[in-house]
Write a protein that holds these residues in place. Structure first.
Motif, PDB file in Angstrom:
ATOM      1  N   PHE A   1       0.896  -1.151  -0.146  1.00 58.78           N
ATOM      2  CA  PHE A   1      -0.027  -0.047  -0.113  1.00 58.78           C
ATOM      3  C   PHE A   1       0.884   1.342  -0.096  1.00 58.78           C
ATOM      4  O   PHE A   1       0.616   2.328  -0.721  1.00 58.78           O
ATOM      5  N   LYS A   2       1.938   1.216   0.783  1.00 57.87           N
ATOM      6  CA  LYS A   2       2.781   2.423   0.774  1.00 57.87           C
ATOM      7  C   LYS A   2       3.201   2.696  -0.598  1.00 57.87           C
ATOM      8  O   LYS A   2       3.208   3.908  -0.940  1.00 57.87           O
ATOM      9  N   VAL A   3       3.934   1.769  -1.234  1.00 60.51           N
ATOM     10  CA  VAL A   3       4.427   1.827  -2.699  1.00 60.51           C
ATOM     11  C   VAL A   3       3.364   2.313  -3.744  1.00 60.51           C
ATOM     12  O   VAL A   3       3.352   3.318  -4.538  1.00 60.51           O
ATOM     13  N   PHE A   4       2.179   1.711  -3.477  1.00 62.23           N
ATOM     14  CA  PHE A   4       1.010   1.832  -4.511  1.00 62.23           C
ATOM     15  C   PHE A   4       0.646   3.358  -4.368  1.00 62.23           C
ATOM     16  O   PHE A   4       0.001   3.803  -5.237  1.00 62.23           O
ATOM     17  N   SER A   5       0.698   3.690  -3.057  1.00 61.59           N
ATOM     18  CA  SER A   5       0.200   5.208  -2.726  1.00 61.59           C
ATOM     19  C   SER A   5       0.967   6.269  -3.257  1.00 61.59           C
ATOM     20  O   SER A   5       0.256   7.173  -3.746  1.00 61.59           O
ATOM     21  N   PHE A   6       2.107   6.057  -3.061  1.00 61.15           N
ATOM     22  CA  PHE A   6       3.171   7.079  -3.583  1.00 61.15           C
ATOM     23  C   PHE A   6       3.500   6.933  -5.085  1.00 61.15           C
ATOM     24  O   PHE A   6       3.787   7.949  -5.719  1.00 61.15           O
ATOM     25  N   ASP A   7       3.779   5.809  -5.635  1.00 63.31           N
ATOM     26  CA  ASP A   7       4.128   5.658  -6.978  1.00 63.31           C
ATOM     27  C   ASP A   7       3.423   4.474  -7.544  1.00 63.31           C
ATOM     28  O   ASP A   7       4.161   3.376  -7.762  1.00 63.31           O
ATOM     29  N   PRO A   8       2.080   4.574  -7.933  1.00 66.75           N
ATOM     30  CA  PRO A   8       1.513   3.136  -8.615  1.00 66.75           C
ATOM     31  C   PRO A   8       2.239   2.782 -10.126  1.00 66.75           C
ATOM     32  O   PRO A   8       2.276   1.516 -10.094  1.00 66.75           O
ATOM     33  N   ALA A   9       2.913   3.659 -10.827  1.00 63.83           N
ATOM     34  CA  ALA A   9       3.424   3.407 -11.943  1.00 63.83           C
ATOM     35  C   ALA A   9       4.616   2.345 -11.719  1.00 63.83           C
ATOM     36  O   ALA A   9       4.989   1.444 -12.294  1.00 63.83           O
TER      37      ALA A   9
ATOM     38  N   ALA B   1       4.777   0.556  -8.814  1.00 60.14           N
ATOM     39  CA  ALA B   1       4.314  -0.647  -8.471  1.00 60.14           C
ATOM     40  C   ALA B   1       3.892  -1.502  -9.530  1.00 60.14           C
ATOM     41  O   ALA B   1       4.065  -2.958  -9.583  1.00 60.14           O
ATOM     42  N   GLN B   2       3.308  -0.994 -10.600  1.00 60.65           N
ATOM     43  CA  GLN B   2       2.710  -1.847 -11.831  1.00 60.65           C
ATOM     44  C   GLN B   2       4.058  -2.424 -12.646  1.00 60.65           C
ATOM     45  O   GLN B   2       3.947  -3.247 -12.935  1.00 60.65           O
ATOM     46  N   ALA B   3       5.071  -1.425 -12.608  1.00 58.93           N
ATOM     47  CA  ALA B   3       6.394  -1.788 -13.427  1.00 58.93           C
ATOM     48  C   ALA B   3       6.939  -3.218 -12.383  1.00 58.93           C
ATOM     49  O   ALA B   3       7.605  -3.886 -13.260  1.00 58.93           O
ATOM     50  N   GLN B   4       6.942  -3.177 -11.348  1.00 59.52           N
ATOM     51  CA  GLN B   4       7.457  -4.385 -10.527  1.00 59.52           C
ATOM     52  C   GLN B   4       6.611  -5.519 -10.778  1.00 59.52           C
ATOM     53  O   GLN B   4       6.941  -6.536 -10.358  1.00 59.52           O
ATOM     54  N   GLY B   5       5.458  -5.536 -11.582  1.00 63.14           N
ATOM     55  CA  GLY B   5       4.443  -6.847 -11.774  1.00 63.14           C
ATOM     56  C   GLY B   5       3.674  -6.975 -10.621  1.00 63.14           C
ATOM     57  O   GLY B   5       2.996  -8.148 -10.574  1.00 63.14           O
ATOM     58  N   TRP B   6       3.312  -5.838  -9.662  1.00 62.39           N
ATOM     59  CA  TRP B   6       2.572  -6.199  -8.699  1.00 62.39           C
ATOM     60  C   TRP B   6       0.784  -6.118  -9.076  1.00 62.39           C
ATOM     61  O   TRP B   6       0.654  -5.424 -10.037  1.00 62.39           O
ATOM     62  N   PRO B   7       0.136  -6.630  -8.434  1.00 62.97           N
ATOM     63  CA  PRO B   7      -1.253  -6.654  -8.964  1.00 62.97           C
ATOM     64  C   PRO B   7      -1.932  -5.446  -8.289  1.00 62.97           C
ATOM     65  O   PRO B   7      -2.738  -5.421  -7.449  1.00 62.97           O
ATOM     66  N   THR B   8      -1.788  -4.347  -9.149  1.00 65.04           N
ATOM     67  CA  THR B   8      -2.023  -3.067  -8.626  1.00 65.04           C
ATOM     68  C   THR B   8      -3.721  -2.849  -8.648  1.00 65.04           C
ATOM     69  O   THR B   8      -4.303  -2.326  -7.887  1.00 65.04           O
TER      70      THR B   8
END
Length: 443
Positions: A158-166, A168-175
């Motif tokens: 949630f921390k990464v997704f809140s500040f930099d969703p792009a 998180a998506q580049a890391q392959g996380w299920p955004t």
């Protein structure tokens, strides 16, 4: 205070705590309006659940509100991902549409024989925290623990997704899954809080504590804890004020209420949260209005003092180490200050024994000369770097250096000196560093 008063205070503090924590993510993701969307989108769910179940069933109506809230969030997500609609516009469209449908269904139920009283929709629209019982606290406690466990388990995501969703998506996380989990937690808290503060005010419980906590810290973990504490305190104090506890503390009612008349709990809680927010806006040590204003005026005063010392040094430089008197008119011409401002800057510098008045002008003291020498050195080193390191035209560097030199720290000045010495030793000083006030004549 009665037993019921403490029940209400405990329940609202639980709600304020979990709402503040989960609302922090919405504020950081610039989805503060999402809480407003969820609370308004829950209204048609409440009405449909009443119609389908044929009566007022507490858990059934909350389930309908939860489903309607998720449907509103899903519709916003669909509009943002698959259409050219901006997120704020999508939130506004879905919010108004769902709330309009809820008002229409509410009117239909009110016209049914005994429908309005059976549905108790006003409780969900305006809130009725004073009617909270022990079972409601159990429900709030279960929901709070569930939501907090989810936030702790997925804190890193949630921390990464809140500040930099792009990222998180580049890391392959299920955004998309993370977004649904985050908004699902927000929806659950919103739905559970509807009976206490209502559709209209639930958004404030989510947004205000988080926005207030943001003024006090730059760390997410501290913000989560602080927003939870502020939400809990606002909920408890608002409930106690609403129940008339202030009169028991002070011996009189500062709000001028009638004997036995209590203020509505939900609005009082929101006003307490707003008071906390205003205090944060004014008094927070880094981001508060008073602190920022104080730092701004300190920087302006520091900049004016340093500009005065540097100007006096440059005017007296050809005759140093003799401390010559610089005429007032020459200072006014070089700095383009008003005469009143120049006199005030000179007076303030005189209090610090940096300058002294002389017949017809101003003169540096020995202490002021040493400080001015350091300032001019930093200024000319920065000018040299702008010319040879940033490739800025020489006729532009003085203005650029004048705006930045006041913020240079000792480490940066030392690095500039090392670069200057290295380039001077590696090249012909006469070719690389021509003898000019802006490049070579570093005192």
């Amino acid at each position: 205070m009665t037993y019921l008063t403490w029940i209400v205070a405990i329940g609202t503090s639980l709600l304020g705590c979990v709402a503040g924590v989960v609302g922090s993510y919405a504020v950081l993701r610039r989805r503060a309006l999402a809480g407003d969307l969820l609370s308004h989108a829950a209204l048609p769910g409440l009405c449909l659940a009443f119609l389908l179940l044929g009566g007022r069933h507490f858990l059934g109506m909350l389930g309908g509100a939860f489903v309607a809230g998720l449907a509103g969030v899903a519709l916003v997500t669909f509009m943002c991902r698959w259409t050219r609609t901006k997120e704020d516009a999508a939130l506004g469209i879905v919010l108004s549409t769902f709330f309009g449908a809820g008002i229409m269904l509410s009117s239909y139920i009110q016209n049914m024989p005994g429908g309005g009283a059976k549905a108790g929709l006003e409780t969900y629209i305006y809130g009725q925290a004073a009617g909270m019982i022990r079972e409601d606290i159990y429900l709030l406690a279960v929901v709070s623990v569930l939501v907090l466990v989810v936030l702790v388990l997925f804190h890193k995501e949630f921390k990464v997704f809140s500040f930099d969703p792009a990222f998180a998506q580049a890391q392959g996380w299920p955004t998309l899954t993370l977004d649904i989990a985050m908004m699902g937690s927000l929806t659950l808290v919103t739905v559970v809080g509807l009976p206490s503060v209502g559709v209209v005010l639930m958004a404030a419980m989510l947004i205000i504590p988080a926005a207030a906590a943001r003024f006090w810290t730059d760390r997410l973990e501290r913000m989560l804890v602080l927003s939870g504490v502020l939400g809990a305190v606002s909920g408890a104090i608002g409930s106690l004020i609403s129940a008339g506890a202030v009169k028991g503390w002070l011996g009189f009612d500062p709000f001028g209420g009638d004997e036995g008349a209590n203020l509505p709990t939900g609005p009082v809680i929101v006003l307490c949260s707003t008071t906390v927010f205003l205090v944060s806006v004014l008094l927070a040590p880094q981001r508060g209005l008073l602190a920022r204003s104080w730092n701004y005026f300190r920087l302006r005063a520091k900049t004016a003092d340093e500009n005065l010392l540097r100007t006096l040094f440059e005017c007296a430089e050809p005759r140093l180490p003799t401390l010559v008197t610089v005429p007032w008119d020459e200072l006014l011409a070089r700095r383009a200050w008003s005469r009143a401002r120049l006199f005030w800057v000179v007076r303030r510098a005189g209090w610090r024994n940096l300058v002294r008045r002389a017949p017809g002008g101003v003169q540096l003291t020995q202490r002021g000369l040493e400080q001015a020498r350091r300032l001019v050195r930093a200024h000319r080193l920065w000018e040299w770097f702008l010319i040879h390191g940033a490739s800025i035209a020489p006729d532009h560097v003085d203005r650029d250096a004048d705006s930045i030199e006041h913020l240079l720290g000792p480490d940066l000045i030392a690095e500039l000196e090392n670069r200057f010495i290295a380039q001077r030793d590696a090249s012909n000083a006469a070719q690389v560093l021509p003898n000019s006030p802006h490049e070579l004549n570093v005192p």
